[in-house]
Design a protein around this motif. Sequence first.
Motif, PDB file in Angstrom:
ATOM      1  N   LEU A  26       2.002  -2.923  12.773  1.00 12.68           N
ATOM      2  CA  LEU A  26       2.876  -4.099  12.826  1.00 12.68           C
ATOM      3  C   LEU A  26       3.142  -4.706  11.452  1.00 12.68           C
ATOM      4  CD1 LEU A  26       1.507  -5.921  15.978  1.00 12.68           C
ATOM      5  CD2 LEU A  26       3.644  -4.637  15.757  1.00 12.68           C
ATOM      6  N   ALA A  27       2.480  -4.220  10.418  1.00  8.78           N
ATOM      7  CA  ALA A  27       2.619  -4.799   9.077  1.00  8.78           C
ATOM      8  C   ALA A  27       4.076  -4.852   8.596  1.00  8.78           C
ATOM      9  CB  ALA A  27       1.731  -4.062   8.079  1.00  8.78           C
ATOM     10  N   PRO A  28       4.872  -3.778   8.738  1.00  7.72           N
ATOM     11  CA  PRO A  28       6.263  -3.877   8.278  1.00  7.72           C
ATOM     12  C   PRO A  28       7.056  -4.959   9.027  1.00  7.72           C
ATOM     13  CG  PRO A  28       5.647  -1.585   8.513  1.00  7.72           C
ATOM     14  CD  PRO A  28       4.532  -2.401   9.123  1.00  7.72           C
ATOM     15  N   HIS A  29       6.833  -5.076  10.321  1.00  8.60           N
ATOM     16  CA  HIS A  29       7.519  -6.097  11.119  1.00  8.60           C
ATOM     17  C   HIS A  29       7.145  -7.502  10.646  1.00  8.60           C
ATOM     18  CE1 HIS A  29       9.137  -8.164  14.617  1.00  8.60           C
ATOM     19  NE2 HIS A  29       7.954  -8.732  14.782  1.00  8.60           N
ATOM     20  N   ILE A  30       5.878  -7.727  10.413  1.00  6.23           N
ATOM     21  CA  ILE A  30       5.413  -9.041   9.959  1.00  6.23           C
ATOM     22  C   ILE A  30       5.944  -9.330   8.553  1.00  6.23           C
ATOM     23  CG2 ILE A  30       3.337 -10.333   9.293  1.00  6.23           C
ATOM     24  CD1 ILE A  30       2.042  -9.019  11.803  1.00  6.23           C
ATOM     25  N   ALA A  31       5.974  -8.316   7.707  1.00  6.68           N
ATOM     26  CA  ALA A  31       6.512  -8.492   6.355  1.00  6.68           C
ATOM     27  C   ALA A  31       7.996  -8.861   6.403  1.00  6.68           C
ATOM     28  CB  ALA A  31       6.303  -7.215   5.535  1.00  6.68           C
ATOM     29  N   ALA A  51      16.998  -6.742   1.099  1.00  5.95           N
ATOM     30  CA  ALA A  51      15.569  -6.984   0.849  1.00  5.95           C
ATOM     31  C   ALA A  51      14.729  -6.628   2.061  1.00  5.95           C
ATOM     32  CB  ALA A  51      15.345  -8.435   0.449  1.00  5.95           C
ATOM     33  N   GLU A  52      15.261  -6.868   3.252  1.00  5.86           N
ATOM     34  CA  GLU A  52      14.525  -6.518   4.471  1.00  5.86           C
ATOM     35  C   GLU A  52      14.323  -5.008   4.559  1.00  5.86           C
ATOM     36  OE1 GLU A  52      14.729  -7.508   9.234  1.00  5.86           O
ATOM     37  OE2 GLU A  52      16.212  -8.406   7.895  1.00  5.86           O
ATOM     38  N   LEU A  53      15.361  -4.237   4.275  1.00  2.00           N
ATOM     39  CA  LEU A  53      15.244  -2.777   4.278  1.00  2.00           C
ATOM     40  C   LEU A  53      14.229  -2.309   3.245  1.00  2.00           C
ATOM     41  CD1 LEU A  53      16.193   0.121   5.002  1.00  2.00           C
ATOM     42  CD2 LEU A  53      17.933  -0.154   3.219  1.00  2.00           C
ATOM     43  N   LEU A  54      14.331  -2.812   2.015  1.00  2.00           N
ATOM     44  CA  LEU A  54      13.460  -2.352   0.938  1.00  2.00           C
ATOM     45  C   LEU A  54      12.012  -2.770   1.175  1.00  2.00           C
ATOM     46  CD1 LEU A  54      15.763  -2.970  -2.147  1.00  2.00           C
ATOM     47  CD2 LEU A  54      15.717  -1.063  -0.536  1.00  2.00           C
ATOM     48  N   THR A  55      11.803  -3.983   1.650  1.00  2.00           N
ATOM     49  CA  THR A  55      10.449  -4.453   1.960  1.00  2.00           C
ATOM     50  C   THR A  55       9.826  -3.603   3.056  1.00  2.00           C
ATOM     51  OG1 THR A  55      10.976  -6.701   1.281  1.00  2.00           O
ATOM     52  CG2 THR A  55       9.100  -6.435   2.777  1.00  2.00           C
ATOM     53  N   SER A  56      10.607  -3.336   4.080  1.00  2.00           N
ATOM     54  CA  SER A  56      10.119  -2.514   5.180  1.00  2.00           C
ATOM     55  C   SER A  56       9.698  -1.133   4.693  1.00  2.00           C
ATOM     56  CB  SER A  56      11.205  -2.389   6.251  1.00  2.00           C
ATOM     57  OG  SER A  56      10.712  -1.714   7.372  1.00  2.00           O
ATOM     58  N   GLU A  57      10.498  -0.533   3.828  1.00  2.03           N
ATOM     59  CA  GLU A  57      10.162   0.800   3.314  1.00  2.03           C
ATOM     60  C   GLU A  57       8.912   0.781   2.445  1.00  2.03           C
ATOM     61  OE1 GLU A  57      11.334   3.449   4.487  1.00  2.03           O
ATOM     62  OE2 GLU A  57      13.103   2.657   5.491  1.00  2.03           O
ATOM     63  N   LEU A  58       8.777  -0.220   1.581  1.00  2.00           N
ATOM     64  CA  LEU A  58       7.594  -0.294   0.718  1.00  2.00           C
ATOM     65  C   LEU A  58       6.321  -0.542   1.531  1.00  2.00           C
ATOM     66  CD1 LEU A  58       8.974  -2.320  -2.327  1.00  2.00           C
ATOM     67  CD2 LEU A  58       8.422   0.127  -2.248  1.00  2.00           C
ATOM     68  N   VAL A  59       6.384  -1.427   2.514  1.00  2.00           N
ATOM     69  CA  VAL A  59       5.198  -1.721   3.339  1.00  2.00           C
ATOM     70  C   VAL A  59       4.869  -0.532   4.235  1.00  2.00           C
ATOM     71  CG1 VAL A  59       4.250  -3.229   5.133  1.00  2.00           C
ATOM     72  CG2 VAL A  59       5.515  -4.223   3.209  1.00  2.00           C
ATOM     73  N   THR A  60       5.883   0.128   4.769  1.00  2.00           N
ATOM     74  CA  THR A  60       5.645   1.326   5.587  1.00  2.00           C
ATOM     75  C   THR A  60       4.985   2.416   4.756  1.00  2.00           C
ATOM     76  OG1 THR A  60       7.476   0.825   7.071  1.00  2.00           O
ATOM     77  CG2 THR A  60       6.761   3.125   6.970  1.00  2.00           C
ATOM     78  N   ASN A  61       5.433   2.585   3.513  1.00  2.00           N
ATOM     79  CA  ASN A  61       4.809   3.568   2.626  1.00  2.00           C
ATOM     80  C   ASN A  61       3.327   3.243   2.416  1.00  2.00           C
ATOM     81  OD1 ASN A  61       5.184   5.832   0.548  1.00  2.00           O
ATOM     82  ND2 ASN A  61       4.216   4.210  -0.632  1.00  2.00           N
ATOM     83  N   ALA A  62       3.020   1.971   2.199  1.00  2.00           N
ATOM     84  CA  ALA A  62       1.619   1.564   2.014  1.00  2.00           C
ATOM     85  C   ALA A  62       0.802   1.859   3.273  1.00  2.00           C
ATOM     86  CB  ALA A  62       1.539   0.083   1.663  1.00  2.00           C
ATOM     87  N   TYR A  63       1.362   1.578   4.435  1.00  2.00           N
ATOM     88  CA  TYR A  63       0.647   1.832   5.695  1.00  2.00           C
ATOM     89  C   TYR A  63       0.424   3.327   5.900  1.00  2.00           C
ATOM     90  CZ  TYR A  63      -0.329   2.432  10.618  1.00  2.00           C
ATOM     91  OH  TYR A  63      -0.902   2.812  11.807  1.00  2.00           O
ATOM     92  N   GLN A  64       1.445   4.137   5.642  1.00  3.66           N
ATOM     93  CA  GLN A  64       1.344   5.573   5.906  1.00  3.66           C
ATOM     94  C   GLN A  64       0.460   6.316   4.922  1.00  3.66           C
ATOM     95  OE1 GLN A  64       5.477   6.794   6.020  1.00  3.66           O
ATOM     96  NE2 GLN A  64       5.522   6.583   8.256  1.00  3.66           N
ATOM     97  N   GLY A  68      -6.298   1.301   3.869  1.00  2.00           N
ATOM     98  CA  GLY A  68      -6.752  -0.079   3.849  1.00  2.00           C
ATOM     99  C   GLY A  68      -5.613  -1.068   3.916  1.00  2.00           C
ATOM    100  N   PRO A  69      -5.906  -2.311   3.590  1.00  2.00           N
ATOM    101  CA  PRO A  69      -4.883  -3.359   3.631  1.00  2.00           C
ATOM    102  C   PRO A  69      -3.859  -3.185   2.519  1.00  2.00           C
ATOM    103  CG  PRO A  69      -6.877  -4.212   2.653  1.00  2.00           C
ATOM    104  CD  PRO A  69      -7.200  -2.821   3.135  1.00  2.00           C
ATOM    105  N   ALA A  70      -2.806  -3.964   2.620  1.00  2.00           N
ATOM    106  CA  ALA A  70      -1.757  -3.988   1.589  1.00  2.00           C
ATOM    107  C   ALA A  70      -1.458  -5.448   1.277  1.00  2.00           C
ATOM    108  CB  ALA A  70      -0.506  -3.277   2.076  1.00  2.00           C
ATOM    109  N   THR A  71      -0.819  -5.677   0.154  1.00  2.00           N
ATOM    110  CA  THR A  71      -0.404  -7.018  -0.240  1.00  2.00           C
ATOM    111  C   THR A  71       1.069  -6.983  -0.603  1.00  2.00           C
ATOM    112  OG1 THR A  71      -2.604  -7.529  -1.105  1.00  2.00           O
ATOM    113  CG2 THR A  71      -0.796  -8.921  -1.846  1.00  2.00           C
ATOM    114  N   LEU A  72       1.837  -7.863   0.015  1.00  2.00           N
ATOM    115  CA  LEU A  72       3.253  -8.024  -0.284  1.00  2.00           C
ATOM    116  C   LEU A  72       3.413  -9.263  -1.139  1.00  2.00           C
ATOM    117  CD1 LEU A  72       6.353  -7.545   0.216  1.00  2.00           C
ATOM    118  CD2 LEU A  72       6.066  -9.009   2.243  1.00  2.00           C
TER     119      LEU A  72
END
Length: 159
Positions: A26-31, A51-64, A68-72
């Motif tokens: 759920l991290a990309p959705h929350i971001a 920004a929503e598209l780019l943020t989603s891609e960066l957070v998804t990359n961190a999750y995949q 561990g955790p990620a920081t936006l």
Amino acid sequence: MVTVSPQKSGPSASWAYVLQLPHDPLAPHIARGTLRAVLAGHGMTQFTDTAELLTSELVTNAYQHSTGPATLRLRALGDTRLRVSVWDANPHIPPPFDEHPTPLHPVPATAGGGRGLFLVCHYADAWGGYPLGGDLFGRGGKLLWCELGPWADGQAAAA
């Protein structure tokens, strides 16, 4: 636990928010939801879609690619630029963030991944990544970032 912390930095047009994200699908959705609220609150809605598209891609990359955790971090650079950064614990800088190929070539149709970061590089005005050797909290990993705003020649970025 997810937290949001506003951070003042410089003049009133500059601000930064930091969102700690657990390793959760759920991290990309929350971001994205946090990004929309921050941009609306600061009157920077012109950046929302891209920004929503780019943020989603960066957070998804961190999750995949991290366990561990990620920081936006969302940061205004004056009234006309937005920087989005994502930290994760994996120190590997993925292509195309490991270097700036010229021209940026599309991902082959047969590739199993890599399209998300290609989109970031295509739609962002500036982007990059670098490994982190450790911070005050003993975390290493990497930071991938991108910026949106007017082009260097004064034209608006195409979204």
